[in-house]
Design a protein around this motif. Sequence first.
Motif, PDB file in Angstrom:
ATOM      1  N   ARG A 142       0.846  -1.192   0.000  1.00 22.54           N
ATOM      2  CA  ARG A 142       0.000   0.000   0.000  1.00 22.54           C
ATOM      3  C   ARG A 142       0.879   1.239   0.000  1.00 22.54           C
ATOM      4  O   ARG A 142       2.092   1.176   0.246  1.00 22.54           O
ATOM      5  N   TRP A 143       0.267   2.365  -0.288  1.00 18.96           N
ATOM      6  CA  TRP A 143       0.965   3.641  -0.221  1.00 18.96           C
ATOM      7  C   TRP A 143       1.223   3.995   1.238  1.00 18.96           C
ATOM      8  O   TRP A 143       0.342   3.845   2.085  1.00 18.96           O
ATOM      9  N   TYR A 180      -2.325   1.489  -5.132  1.00 23.60           N
ATOM     10  CA  TYR A 180      -1.931   2.879  -5.342  1.00 23.60           C
ATOM     11  C   TYR A 180      -2.976   3.599  -6.192  1.00 23.60           C
ATOM     12  O   TYR A 180      -3.614   2.990  -7.058  1.00 23.60           O
ATOM     13  N   ILE A 229       8.676   8.028  -0.904  1.00 23.63           N
ATOM     14  CA  ILE A 229       8.530   6.981  -1.913  1.00 23.63           C
ATOM     15  C   ILE A 229       9.858   6.702  -2.601  1.00 23.63           C
ATOM     16  O   ILE A 229      10.124   5.572  -3.022  1.00 23.63           O
ATOM     17  N   SER A 250       2.570   7.198   3.354  1.00 29.22           N
ATOM     18  CA  SER A 250       2.991   8.601   3.312  1.00 29.22           C
ATOM     19  C   SER A 250       4.035   8.918   4.370  1.00 29.22           C
ATOM     20  O   SER A 250       4.637   9.992   4.351  1.00 29.22           O
ATOM     21  N   GLN A 295      -0.253   8.334  -7.237  1.00 27.44           N
ATOM     22  CA  GLN A 295       0.799   7.629  -6.495  1.00 27.44           C
ATOM     23  C   GLN A 295       1.628   6.741  -7.420  1.00 27.44           C
ATOM     24  O   GLN A 295       2.853   6.642  -7.271  1.00 27.44           O
TER      25      GLN A 295
END
Length: 299
Positions: free
Chosen positions: A113-114, A144, A120, A116, A148
């Motif tokens: 998953r992304w 994403y 990245i 934050s 993203q």
Amino acid sequence: MEHRQMGKDGPQIPALGLGAWPLGGGMGRVDENTAVDTIHAAIDSGITLIDTAQAYKDSEAFLGRALANGYRDRCFLATKASFDFSSQGIRAGMENSLRDLKVDYVDLYQLHRWDSGTPIGAQMETMVQLQAEGKTRYIGVSNYTGAQLEQAYQVAPFHSDQPGYNLFDRHIEADVLPACREHGIGVLAHSPLAKGLLTGKYTAETVFPSDDERSWLPSFQGESFRHDLDVAGRLEALARDKGLTLVQFAIAWLLRDPAITCVLVGAKSPAQVADYLPAVGVTFSQSELDAIDAAMGLA
């Protein structure tokens, strides 16, 4: 089994893959022997891509047993870093997965998953390093958004994205699929049956056991559940007209799009694996696609 290329320069993979979340116990406990038999049935039938993750409970341990005796050499094995997305966390996740899977490398390693909380750039650089070290042949991401995906791809091109996609959940059509088409990223679609809403197995009175995630998911409660079951009933009638089960119909609808490289199907028994196979190779006319949208109230 039909095969499709994963991304613009990736490997050929089967159009159906086995998603291991249900086998790991995410939708109710599965006996280990049954899990192993199910994995073997999938690989023997041509569903040779197996997708798991750190977060999929017992699945990696079950796979570690199931992939002995030559089965590892016959499958394309994918897993994910699920928890700690720092460089150290991604590396530790890889080592833990390799240990539990009892393998020296995986074919595809994905960010689940992304996150934050970690740049990245650092995440993708770690993924590239693991690839260079031979711990994984290919790298990818999962869940994403389109924006993203763009951020990650600018750091390091990758081969695959794994989004949720099904007849009830089409959000990726707006931004994720266009980004994947533009960059030549393979799409491994998870949750094709909307966690069971598109199986025809359940009624509004169904009660899921407490160890099944559907016991608390909002889409399986109250009016939302009843509405989706009504829609599924209309879709099931269309499936019968086409000589398919609702399960096969829902999977075939995804595979109609060449942008979808692989549909990840969940199974808790060898019998469920066998039910998926007729979905491959099905085509739809425009009138059939229009009828699907009408049944869902989208026309």
